[in-house]
Write a protein that holds these residues in place. Structure first.
Motif, PDB file in Angstrom:
ATOM      1  N   ARG A 204       8.107  -1.880 -33.019  1.00 39.69           N
ATOM      2  CA  ARG A 204       8.653  -1.196 -34.184  1.00 39.69           C
ATOM      3  C   ARG A 204       8.382  -2.036 -35.433  1.00 39.69           C
ATOM      4  NH1 ARG A 204      14.000   2.038 -34.987  1.00 39.69           N
ATOM      5  NH2 ARG A 204      14.394   1.767 -37.208  1.00 39.69           N
ATOM      6  N   ILE A 205       7.599  -1.502 -36.351  1.00 39.48           N
ATOM      7  CA  ILE A 205       7.311  -2.185 -37.617  1.00 39.48           C
ATOM      8  C   ILE A 205       8.115  -1.498 -38.713  1.00 39.48           C
ATOM      9  CG2 ILE A 205       5.539  -2.828 -39.292  1.00 39.48           C
ATOM     10  CD1 ILE A 205       3.511  -2.696 -36.990  1.00 39.48           C
ATOM     11  N   ASP A 206       9.130  -2.178 -39.207  1.00 40.34           N
ATOM     12  CA  ASP A 206      10.020  -1.590 -40.211  1.00 40.34           C
ATOM     13  C   ASP A 206       9.700  -2.038 -41.633  1.00 40.34           C
ATOM     14  OD1 ASP A 206      11.390  -0.203 -38.293  1.00 40.34           O
ATOM     15  OD2 ASP A 206      13.019  -1.640 -38.114  1.00 40.34           O
ATOM     16  N   GLN A 207       8.920  -3.096 -41.782  1.00 42.18           N
ATOM     17  CA  GLN A 207       8.573  -3.583 -43.113  1.00 42.18           C
ATOM     18  C   GLN A 207       7.087  -3.926 -43.180  1.00 42.18           C
ATOM     19  OE1 GLN A 207      12.579  -4.079 -42.011  1.00 42.18           O
ATOM     20  NE2 GLN A 207      11.032  -5.529 -41.291  1.00 42.18           N
ATOM     21  N   ARG A 208       6.445  -3.473 -44.235  1.00 43.22           N
ATOM     22  CA  ARG A 208       5.055  -3.826 -44.524  1.00 43.22           C
ATOM     23  C   ARG A 208       4.981  -4.308 -45.972  1.00 43.22           C
ATOM     24  NH1 ARG A 208       4.390   0.436 -40.868  1.00 43.22           N
ATOM     25  NH2 ARG A 208       2.702   0.158 -39.337  1.00 43.22           N
ATOM     26  N   PHE A 209       4.343  -5.446 -46.173  1.00 44.93           N
ATOM     27  CA  PHE A 209       4.165  -6.004 -47.506  1.00 44.93           C
ATOM     28  C   PHE A 209       2.685  -6.318 -47.722  1.00 44.93           C
ATOM     29  CE2 PHE A 209       8.506  -7.124 -46.386  1.00 44.93           C
ATOM     30  CZ  PHE A 209       9.220  -7.025 -47.577  1.00 44.93           C
ATOM     31  N   PRO A 210       2.144  -6.035 -48.907  1.00 46.35           N
ATOM     32  CA  PRO A 210       0.816  -6.576 -49.219  1.00 46.35           C
ATOM     33  C   PRO A 210       0.869  -8.102 -49.180  1.00 46.35           C
ATOM     34  CG  PRO A 210       1.506  -4.945 -50.853  1.00 46.35           C
ATOM     35  CD  PRO A 210       2.713  -5.252 -50.012  1.00 46.35           C
ATOM     36  N   LEU A 211      -0.243  -8.732 -48.824  1.00 47.96           N
ATOM     37  CA  LEU A 211      -0.280 -10.192 -48.745  1.00 47.96           C
ATOM     38  C   LEU A 211       0.196 -10.834 -50.044  1.00 47.96           C
ATOM     39  CD1 LEU A 211      -1.173 -12.549 -46.868  1.00 47.96           C
ATOM     40  CD2 LEU A 211      -3.382 -12.484 -48.050  1.00 47.96           C
ATOM     41  N   GLU A 212      -0.127 -10.216 -51.177  1.00 40.49           N
ATOM     42  CA  GLU A 212       0.259 -10.776 -52.467  1.00 40.49           C
ATOM     43  C   GLU A 212       1.780 -10.784 -52.674  1.00 40.49           C
ATOM     44  OE1 GLU A 212      -2.037  -8.561 -51.924  1.00 40.49           O
ATOM     45  OE2 GLU A 212      -3.913  -9.208 -52.847  1.00 40.49           O
ATOM     46  N   GLN A 213       2.527 -10.000 -51.875  1.00 37.65           N
ATOM     47  CA  GLN A 213       3.984  -9.952 -51.998  1.00 37.65           C
ATOM     48  C   GLN A 213       4.666 -10.799 -50.920  1.00 37.65           C
ATOM     49  OE1 GLN A 213       5.439  -5.903 -52.276  1.00 37.65           O
ATOM     50  NE2 GLN A 213       3.901  -5.344 -53.800  1.00 37.65           N
ATOM     51  N   VAL A 214       4.009 -11.858 -50.506  1.00 42.95           N
ATOM     52  CA  VAL A 214       4.527 -12.697 -49.433  1.00 42.95           C
ATOM     53  C   VAL A 214       5.877 -13.319 -49.790  1.00 42.95           C
ATOM     54  CG1 VAL A 214       3.210 -14.722 -50.200  1.00 42.95           C
ATOM     55  CG2 VAL A 214       3.932 -14.538 -47.809  1.00 42.95           C
ATOM     56  N   ARG A 215       6.099 -13.609 -51.074  1.00 43.93           N
ATOM     57  CA  ARG A 215       7.400 -14.175 -51.462  1.00 43.93           C
ATOM     58  C   ARG A 215       8.527 -13.200 -51.162  1.00 43.93           C
ATOM     59  NH1 ARG A 215       6.401 -17.046 -57.404  1.00 43.93           N
ATOM     60  NH2 ARG A 215       4.902 -18.656 -56.700  1.00 43.93           N
ATOM     61  N   ALA A 216       8.335 -11.941 -51.503  1.00 42.24           N
ATOM     62  CA  ALA A 216       9.353 -10.920 -51.239  1.00 42.24           C
ATOM     63  C   ALA A 216       9.588 -10.767 -49.742  1.00 42.24           C
ATOM     64  CB  ALA A 216       8.928  -9.591 -51.856  1.00 42.24           C
ATOM     65  N   ALA A 217       8.529 -10.890 -48.953  1.00 41.27           N
ATOM     66  CA  ALA A 217       8.664 -10.784 -47.503  1.00 41.27           C
ATOM     67  C   ALA A 217       9.517 -11.923 -46.959  1.00 41.27           C
ATOM     68  CB  ALA A 217       7.285 -10.784 -46.853  1.00 41.27           C
ATOM     69  N   HIS A 218       9.267 -13.132 -47.423  1.00 44.05           N
ATOM     70  CA  HIS A 218      10.071 -14.275 -46.984  1.00 44.05           C
ATOM     71  C   HIS A 218      11.527 -14.114 -47.405  1.00 44.05           C
ATOM     72  CE1 HIS A 218       7.447 -17.781 -45.505  1.00 44.05           C
ATOM     73  NE2 HIS A 218       6.704 -16.680 -45.430  1.00 44.05           N
ATOM     74  N   ASP A 219      11.761 -13.650 -48.626  1.00 42.96           N
ATOM     75  CA  ASP A 219      13.134 -13.465 -49.103  1.00 42.96           C
ATOM     76  C   ASP A 219      13.882 -12.456 -48.233  1.00 42.96           C
ATOM     77  OD1 ASP A 219      12.716 -15.274 -51.147  1.00 42.96           O
ATOM     78  OD2 ASP A 219      12.301 -13.737 -52.670  1.00 42.96           O
ATOM     79  N   ALA A 220      13.221 -11.371 -47.883  1.00 43.56           N
ATOM     80  CA  ALA A 220      13.863 -10.345 -47.057  1.00 43.56           C
ATOM     81  C   ALA A 220      14.202 -10.888 -45.678  1.00 43.56           C
ATOM     82  CB  ALA A 220      12.953  -9.118 -46.946  1.00 43.56           C
ATOM     83  N   LEU A 221      13.287 -11.665 -45.090  1.00 41.54           N
ATOM     84  CA  LEU A 221      13.523 -12.230 -43.766  1.00 41.54           C
ATOM     85  C   LEU A 221      14.693 -13.202 -43.790  1.00 41.54           C
ATOM     86  CD1 LEU A 221      12.481 -12.391 -40.822  1.00 41.54           C
ATOM     87  CD2 LEU A 221      11.048 -14.307 -41.552  1.00 41.54           C
ATOM     88  N   GLU A 222      14.712 -14.096 -44.768  1.00 37.77           N
ATOM     89  CA  GLU A 222      15.777 -15.097 -44.838  1.00 37.77           C
ATOM     90  C   GLU A 222      17.140 -14.477 -45.106  1.00 37.77           C
ATOM     91  OE1 GLU A 222      14.695 -19.256 -46.399  1.00 37.77           O
ATOM     92  OE2 GLU A 222      13.419 -17.900 -47.562  1.00 37.77           O
ATOM     93  N   ALA A 223      17.166 -13.372 -45.860  1.00 42.63           N
ATOM     94  CA  ALA A 223      18.423 -12.701 -46.172  1.00 42.63           C
ATOM     95  C   ALA A 223      18.882 -11.784 -45.047  1.00 42.63           C
ATOM     96  CB  ALA A 223      18.281 -11.894 -47.457  1.00 42.63           C
TER      97      ALA A 223
END
Length: 324
Positions: free
Chosen positions: A294-313
């Motif tokens: 199940r893939i619930d989140q997809r981020f462009p590589l350039e939005q890696v900061r937002a991806a990390h923030d979502a994971l940590e939160a």
């Protein structure tokens, strides 16, 4: 030149930089792979923050899937044009393409899409070693799995159900608990609204569970020990809430001759043949439908900061992928 995510200093997500890097030709025992999708994992956060220190500057990312472009001398299990996926050291998967050691890169069956493969390699191989290479677990046994609605957790719930193993999960919201139940957990406890240790005891008739699988770390460690049946096994395989502090080993005897281990995936997959066998079992589970990714989140590589923030939160469920 390819876009690659690097850090030049340890710290928060603001340390992540997208830069252009040259990709060369593979040498002895190496391949060059063009990524279609890259996976996101808590180990990436640990490496970025410095909990797992890296020699800097360093590219990040531990898993991806794509197409092999070139192979170096000595590589026999892959050829140019092959679909492939991996979870592997050294870091560097957050990239459009890379040159890397070939040993832990696995041929990817045609029936598994690239995004699913990138999302499942590190987490799926982790579940494989948790259930098959750490301590004997058989049908009818009971496992307590923390963060049961996370990326590893949802795979673990399905894997356990496919083998007749009972899973009691924990999660931080009722919605996440329902997600774990939908994926095969027999029960799931909202640790924000219930005494999860007491509830586990109730669900097991006061006996406790045979195994605890805990990637949360500091926040759940003591309670997890209290959930174990005598001679039970504590598998501490992550530190999402911080590392487990030092403790008196005598506690294990006092609580019922408990056992404890702190494994890492990369020990298990360090041998080429073992890695390929583990991946084969994972691919079979997915191809059979026993485990759905199940893939619930997809981020462009350039939005890696937002991806990390979502994971940590802890705002993510299931798997997250970066698209180069």
């Amino acid at each position: 030149m390819v876009k690659t995510v690097i850090i030049e200093a340890h710290g928060g997500s603001d340390m992540l930089k997208v830069v252009d890097r040259e990709v060369g030709e593979p040498g002895l025992g190496q391949i060059r792979i063009r990524h279609e999708a890259c996976g996101l994992n808590f180990i990436d956060v640990y490496q970025r923050s410095g909990l797992y220190p890296l020699q800097l500057p360093q590219a990040l990312g531990m898993e991806a899937a794509g197409v092999v472009e070139a192979v170096g001398e000595g590589v026999t299990h892959l050829k140019p044009g092959d679909r492939a996926a991996y979870a592997s050291m050294p870091p560097g998967a957050y990239a459009q393409a890379r040159v890397m050691p070939a040993s832990q890169v696995c041929p990817l069956p045609d029936g598994i899409p690239f995004d699913q493969a990138a999302a499942m390699m590190l987490k799926g191989l982790t579940v494989q070693y948790l259930f098959h290479r750490t301590t004997p677990i058989k049908a009818g046994d009971t496992v307590l799995f923390h963060a049961a609605a996370g990326g590893v957790g949802l795979i673990a719930c399905q894997w356990a159900k496919s083998e007749g193993i009972r899973v009691i999960g924990t999660a931080g919201t009722d919605e996440k608990c329902q997600l774990a139940l939908d994926h095969g957990a027999e029960a799931c406890i909202n640790y924000r609204t219930a005494d999860w240790v007491a509830t586990v005891r109730e669900l097991t008739g006061a006996r406790g569970v045979d195994v605890v699988m805990d990637a949360v770390g500091a926040d759940t460690f003591e309670g997890s020990l209290d959930c174990l049946a005598p001679l039970g096994m504590m598998i501490s395989f992550g530190n999402a809430s911080g590392p487990v502090p030092p403790f008196n080993i005598g506690i294990l005897g006092q609580k019922g001759s408990l056992k404890i281990t702190r494994p890492t995936l990369f020990t298990h997959i360090s041998d080429h043949a073992t890695c390929q066998d583990m991946a084969s079992m994972l691919f079979d589970k997915v191809a059979s439908g026993a485990v759905k990714i199940r893939i619930d989140q997809r981020f462009p590589l350039e939005q890696v900061r937002a991806a990390h923030d979502a994971l940590e939160a802890r705002r993510t469920t299931g798997q997250t992928v970066l698209i180069p």
